[in-house]
Design a protein around this motif. Structure first.
Motif, PDB file in Angstrom:
ATOM      1  N   GLU A 301       0.827  -1.199   0.000  1.00 53.68           N
ATOM      2  CA  GLU A 301       0.000   0.000   0.000  1.00 53.68           C
ATOM      3  C   GLU A 301       0.868   1.259   0.000  1.00 53.68           C
ATOM      4  OE1 GLU A 301      -3.311   2.384  -0.082  1.00 53.68           O
ATOM      5  OE2 GLU A 301      -3.170   0.199  -0.353  1.00 53.68           O
ATOM      6  N   SER A 302       1.944   1.246   0.787  1.00 60.28           N
ATOM      7  CA  SER A 302       2.857   2.382   0.801  1.00 60.28           C
ATOM      8  C   SER A 302       3.512   2.571  -0.559  1.00 60.28           C
ATOM      9  CB  SER A 302       3.936   2.181   1.872  1.00 60.28           C
ATOM     10  OG  SER A 302       3.364   2.093   3.156  1.00 60.28           O
ATOM     11  N   LEU A 303       3.851   1.446  -1.196  1.00 55.10           N
ATOM     12  CA  LEU A 303       4.460   1.510  -2.522  1.00 55.10           C
ATOM     13  C   LEU A 303       3.490   2.107  -3.536  1.00 55.10           C
ATOM     14  CD1 LEU A 303       6.903   0.788  -4.273  1.00 55.10           C
ATOM     15  CD2 LEU A 303       5.923  -1.479  -4.609  1.00 55.10           C
ATOM     16  N   LEU A 304       2.208   1.730  -3.437  1.00 52.37           N
ATOM     17  CA  LEU A 304       1.200   2.269  -4.343  1.00 52.37           C
ATOM     18  C   LEU A 304       1.051   3.782  -4.153  1.00 52.37           C
ATOM     19  CD1 LEU A 304      -1.030   1.783  -6.425  1.00 52.37           C
ATOM     20  CD2 LEU A 304      -2.601   1.312  -4.531  1.00 52.37           C
ATOM     21  N   GLN A 305       1.040   4.237  -2.903  1.00 59.21           N
ATOM     22  CA  GLN A 305       0.954   5.667  -2.644  1.00 59.21           C
ATOM     23  C   GLN A 305       2.173   6.407  -3.191  1.00 59.21           C
ATOM     24  OE1 GLN A 305      -1.679   7.238  -1.417  1.00 59.21           O
ATOM     25  NE2 GLN A 305      -2.774   5.296  -1.178  1.00 59.21           N
ATOM     26  N   SER A 306       3.335   5.769  -3.080  1.00 61.04           N
ATOM     27  CA  SER A 306       4.553   6.375  -3.614  1.00 61.04           C
ATOM     28  C   SER A 306       4.470   6.521  -5.125  1.00 61.04           C
ATOM     29  CB  SER A 306       5.766   5.514  -3.232  1.00 61.04           C
ATOM     30  OG  SER A 306       6.949   6.050  -3.761  1.00 61.04           O
ATOM     31  N   PHE A 307       3.934   5.503  -5.808  1.00 60.02           N
ATOM     32  CA  PHE A 307       3.762   5.579  -7.258  1.00 60.02           C
ATOM     33  C   PHE A 307       2.813   6.712  -7.628  1.00 60.02           C
ATOM     34  CE2 PHE A 307       5.159   1.007  -7.814  1.00 60.02           C
ATOM     35  CZ  PHE A 307       6.267   1.336  -8.584  1.00 60.02           C
ATOM     36  N   LYS A 308       1.713   6.847  -6.893  1.00 61.29           N
ATOM     37  CA  LYS A 308       0.741   7.901  -7.198  1.00 61.29           C
ATOM     38  C   LYS A 308       1.367   9.285  -7.048  1.00 61.29           C
ATOM     39  CE  LYS A 308      -3.476   5.355  -5.973  1.00 61.29           C
ATOM     40  NZ  LYS A 308      -4.646   5.301  -5.046  1.00 61.29           N
ATOM     41  N   LYS A 309       2.137   9.477  -5.979  1.00 56.32           N
ATOM     42  CA  LYS A 309       2.800  10.763  -5.786  1.00 56.32           C
ATOM     43  C   LYS A 309       3.784  11.044  -6.914  1.00 56.32           C
ATOM     44  CE  LYS A 309       2.511  11.060  -0.740  1.00 56.32           C
ATOM     45  NZ  LYS A 309       3.303  11.132   0.511  1.00 56.32           N
ATOM     46  N   GLN A 310       4.505   9.989  -7.338  1.00 58.39           N
ATOM     47  CA  GLN A 310       5.479  10.162  -8.403  1.00 58.39           C
ATOM     48  C   GLN A 310       4.799  10.560  -9.705  1.00 58.39           C
ATOM     49  OE1 GLN A 310       8.274   6.968  -8.594  1.00 58.39           O
ATOM     50  NE2 GLN A 310       9.046   7.544 -10.606  1.00 58.39           N
ATOM     51  N   ILE A 311       3.657   9.944 -10.004  1.00 60.15           N
ATOM     52  CA  ILE A 311       2.915  10.289 -11.223  1.00 60.15           C
ATOM     53  C   ILE A 311       2.436  11.737 -11.168  1.00 60.15           C
ATOM     54  CG2 ILE A 311       0.798   9.809 -12.514  1.00 60.15           C
ATOM     55  CD1 ILE A 311       1.164   6.848 -11.724  1.00 60.15           C
ATOM     56  N   THR A 312       1.916  12.147  -9.987  1.00 57.04           N
ATOM     57  CA  THR A 312       1.449  13.533  -9.825  1.00 57.04           C
ATOM     58  C   THR A 312       2.584  14.526 -10.016  1.00 57.04           C
ATOM     59  OG1 THR A 312      -0.261  12.796  -8.264  1.00 57.04           O
ATOM     60  CG2 THR A 312       0.297  15.136  -8.257  1.00 57.04           C
ATOM     61  N   LEU A 313       3.754  14.204  -9.470  1.00 57.29           N
ATOM     62  CA  LEU A 313       4.894  15.090  -9.610  1.00 57.29           C
ATOM     63  C   LEU A 313       5.338  15.213 -11.066  1.00 57.29           C
ATOM     64  CD1 LEU A 313       6.962  13.978  -6.495  1.00 57.29           C
ATOM     65  CD2 LEU A 313       5.884  16.188  -6.829  1.00 57.29           C
ATOM     66  N   ARG A 314       5.360  14.099 -11.786  1.00 58.18           N
ATOM     67  CA  ARG A 314       5.741  14.136 -13.204  1.00 58.18           C
ATOM     68  C   ARG A 314       4.756  14.977 -14.008  1.00 58.18           C
ATOM     69  NH1 ARG A 314       9.863  10.997 -14.673  1.00 58.18           N
ATOM     70  NH2 ARG A 314      10.513   9.304 -13.283  1.00 58.18           N
ATOM     71  N   LYS A 315       3.470  14.851 -13.675  1.00 58.72           N
ATOM     72  CA  LYS A 315       2.444  15.644 -14.359  1.00 58.72           C
ATOM     73  C   LYS A 315       2.667  17.133 -14.105  1.00 58.72           C
ATOM     74  CE  LYS A 315      -2.566  16.334 -14.600  1.00 58.72           C
ATOM     75  NZ  LYS A 315      -3.880  15.936 -14.041  1.00 58.72           N
ATOM     76  N   ASN A 316       2.997  17.483 -12.848  1.00 54.17           N
ATOM     77  CA  ASN A 316       3.251  18.885 -12.523  1.00 54.17           C
ATOM     78  C   ASN A 316       4.466  19.424 -13.271  1.00 54.17           C
ATOM     79  OD1 ASN A 316       1.094  19.051 -10.741  1.00 54.17           O
ATOM     80  ND2 ASN A 316       2.302  18.401  -8.992  1.00 54.17           N
ATOM     81  N   ILE A 317       5.498  18.593 -13.392  1.00 52.74           N
ATOM     82  CA  ILE A 317       6.694  19.024 -14.129  1.00 52.74           C
ATOM     83  C   ILE A 317       6.363  19.286 -15.592  1.00 52.74           C
ATOM     84  CG2 ILE A 317       8.915  18.228 -15.015  1.00 52.74           C
ATOM     85  CD1 ILE A 317       9.490  16.996 -12.340  1.00 52.74           C
ATOM     86  N   LEU A 318       5.559  18.414 -16.196  1.00 54.23           N
ATOM     87  CA  LEU A 318       5.159  18.615 -17.588  1.00 54.23           C
ATOM     88  C   LEU A 318       4.369  19.908 -17.752  1.00 54.23           C
ATOM     89  CD1 LEU A 318       4.152  14.984 -18.637  1.00 54.23           C
ATOM     90  CD2 LEU A 318       6.137  16.286 -19.411  1.00 54.23           C
ATOM     91  N   GLU A 319       3.452  20.170 -16.803  1.00 54.91           N
ATOM     92  CA  GLU A 319       2.674  21.408 -16.871  1.00 54.91           C
ATOM     93  C   GLU A 319       3.566  22.641 -16.759  1.00 54.91           C
ATOM     94  OE1 GLU A 319      -0.219  21.164 -13.827  1.00 54.91           O
ATOM     95  OE2 GLU A 319      -1.526  19.738 -14.888  1.00 54.91           O
ATOM     96  N   LEU A 320       4.537  22.577 -15.872  1.00 54.35           N
ATOM     97  CA  LEU A 320       5.456  23.700 -15.720  1.00 54.35           C
ATOM     98  C   LEU A 320       6.323  23.889 -16.958  1.00 54.35           C
ATOM     99  CD1 LEU A 320       6.526  23.184 -12.008  1.00 54.35           C
ATOM    100  CD2 LEU A 320       5.284  25.136 -12.908  1.00 54.35           C
ATOM    101  N   ASP A 321       6.785  22.786 -17.538  1.00 50.78           N
ATOM    102  CA  ASP A 321       7.580  22.877 -18.765  1.00 50.78           C
ATOM    103  C   ASP A 321       6.776  23.514 -19.889  1.00 50.78           C
ATOM    104  OD1 ASP A 321       9.990  21.926 -17.877  1.00 50.78           O
ATOM    105  OD2 ASP A 321       9.476  19.821 -18.233  1.00 50.78           O
ATOM    106  N   ASN A 322       5.510  23.099 -20.010  1.00 42.14           N
ATOM    107  CA  ASN A 322       4.651  23.679 -21.051  1.00 42.14           C
ATOM    108  C   ASN A 322       4.412  25.167 -20.813  1.00 42.14           C
ATOM    109  OD1 ASN A 322       4.383  21.236 -22.396  1.00 42.14           O
ATOM    110  ND2 ASN A 322       2.563  20.639 -21.238  1.00 42.14           N
TER     111      ASN A 322
END
Length: 340
Positions: A301-322
Motif C-alpha cells: 500500500e505504501s508503494l502504491l501511494q509512492s507511485f501515485k505521488k510520483q505520477i502527480t509530480l511528473r504531471k506537474n513538471i510537464l505542466e510547468l515545462d509547457n
C-alpha cells in the motif's frame, strides 16, 4: 490562560493540539508564527521584544488594523511556544492588590498566524491563511474591593474602560437584524480585536469565577458579561489567496519536483526490497505467515501511494515545462514586435 510548566493553560494546550494536527498531515506544509503583546494603560508593548518601546496601531489599505513594529517569531514545536509564552509573561505588568497578590494590570494578546499550502509547488496554487487570537483579559476593578489608590487606581480605570468598550462592541454585534454602528475606536483592545469580534471569525469567551458566596455579585456579573459573546453573528468565508509564480521561479520549482521524485524512487526501491523478503510465497509456511502477509500488504500500500505521488509530480513538471515554453515563445514574439 498560560498556566505553569507542570499544569499548562489554555494557550499552550490549544497550540499543542494544533501542532499534533499539523504532524498528522502529509500532503500539506504549514508555517506557524506568533506575536505576543500587552495593552497597559492604553499603551501597547511587545512582550517578546520589550526593548522596542510602545507601539502604535495602523490601518492597512483594506481597513485591517495592524500593530506597527510588532515582532513575529516562527515556532515549530509546542516546547518553543511554551518558552516564548513564559518569556513574554515575565515582561507582563503585574502588581499586587488587596484582592489579588499577582493581579494582571494589563490585557495580554497572543496572535498565531498559520499559512497552509501544498508541499508540491506548481505555477499557480492556493495558500490558506488563518489567525488565532487568544486574549488574557485583566479582571474588572472595583475600587471598594481592591482598595487601590494612586497609580493602581489609574490602571484599574483603564482596565474597566477597555472592558466596557469590549462589552459595548459585543452587544452591538449580537443584536439580531441590527445595522447598529459598532464603535471599535473606544479602546485599543477593541481595535486590535476588530477582526476577531466582527470579522471572518468565531468568538469564544471563557469566564473565570469564584464559588465563594462573598464573590456572588462579581461572579454573576462576569457570567452575564461572558454570555453576550454567544450571540455574536458573523458571516464566515474561506481565507484563500491565489499565488502565481514568476518565470524566474519556475526552474527552481522544477528542480524541487525532480528532487522529490528522486526521493520517492529511493523509497520505492526500499519498499520493493522489503516486500521481496517478507512475501510469504518465498518462504516456507510457519506460524509467522499471517503477520508477514499483513506487513507485506502494508508495504504494498505504501508503494502504491509512492507511485501515485510520483505520477502527480511528473504531471506537474510537464505542466510547468509547457507553461515555461509558452512564456518563452510569447516573450520572443514581443521582442520581434519591438525590434520590427
Amino acid at each position: 490562560m498560560l498556566g505553569t510548566e507542570e499544569e499548562p493553560g489554555i494557550m499552550f494546550r490549544t497550540l499543542h493540539d494544533l501542532f499534533i494536527e499539523i504532524s498528522n498531515t502529509q500532503d500539506l506544509t504549514y508555517q506557524v508564527s506568533m506575536s505576543y503583546l500587552e495593552i497597559y494603560n492604553e499603551l501597547i508593548r511587545d512582550l517578546l521584544s520589550p526593548a522596542s518601546g510602545f507601539l502604535e496601531l495602523r490601518e492597512d489599505a483594506k481597513g485591517g488594523v495592524q500593530v506597527a513594529g510588532i515582532s513575529e517569531q516562527v515556532a515549530e514545536t509546542p516546547q518553543e511556544v511554551m518558552y516564548l509564552l513564559h518569556k513574554g509573561n515575565k515582561e507582563r505588568t503585574q502588581e499586587p492588590t488587596k484582592a489579588n497578590k499577582t493581579s494582571s494590570r494589563s490585557h495580554a494578546v497572543l496572535q498565531v498566524n498559520i499559512k497552509q499550502r501544498n508541499k508540491v509547488r506548481v505555477h499557480s496554487q492556493e495558500i490558506r491563511l488563518g489567525k488565532l487570537y487568544m486574549i488574557d483579559l485583566a479582571g474588572s476593578e472595583r475600587a471598594a474591593q481592591t482598595q487601590n489608590t494612586g497609580k493602581r487606581m489609574v490602571e484599574g480605570a483603564h482596565i474597566n474602560r477597555s472592558l466596557l468598550a469590549l462589552g459595548n462592541c459585543i452587544n452591538a454585534l449580537s443584536e439580531k437584524g441590527s445595522t447598529k454602528y459598532v464603535n471599535y475606536r473606544d479602546s485599543k483592545l477593541t481595535r486590535i480585536l476588530k477582526d476577531s469580534l466582527g470579522g471572518n471569525s468565531k468568538t469564544v469567551m471563557i469566564a473565570h469565577i469564584s464559588p465563594a458566596s462573598i464573590h456572588f455579585e462579581e461572579s454573576r456579573n462576569t457570567l452575564v458579561y461572558a454570555d453576550r459573546a454567544k450571540y455574536i453573528r458573523t458571516k464566515l468565508r474561506r481565507n484563500v489567496i491565489d499565488v502565481s509564480y514568476h518565470i524566474s521561479q519556475y526552474q527552481q520549482i522544477i528542480q524541487e519536483l525532480a528532487q522529490e521524485i528522486a526521493i520517492l524512487k529511493d523509497q520505492r526501491n526500499e519498499l520493493e526490497s522489503k516486500i521481496s523478503h517478507l512475501d510469504p510465497r518465498s518462504h516456507s509456511m510457519n506460524g509467522d505467515d499471517k503477520s508477514k502477509m499483513e506487513e507485506a500488504l502494508k508495504l504494498r500500500e505504501s508503494l502504491l501511494q509512492s507511485f501515485k505521488k510520483q505520477i502527480t509530480l511528473r504531471k506537474n513538471i510537464l505542466e510547468l515545462d509547457n507553461a515555461l515554453m509558452d512564456i518563452n515563445i510569447e516573450a520572443e514574439r514581443h521582442v520581434k514586435i519591438i525590434e520590427g
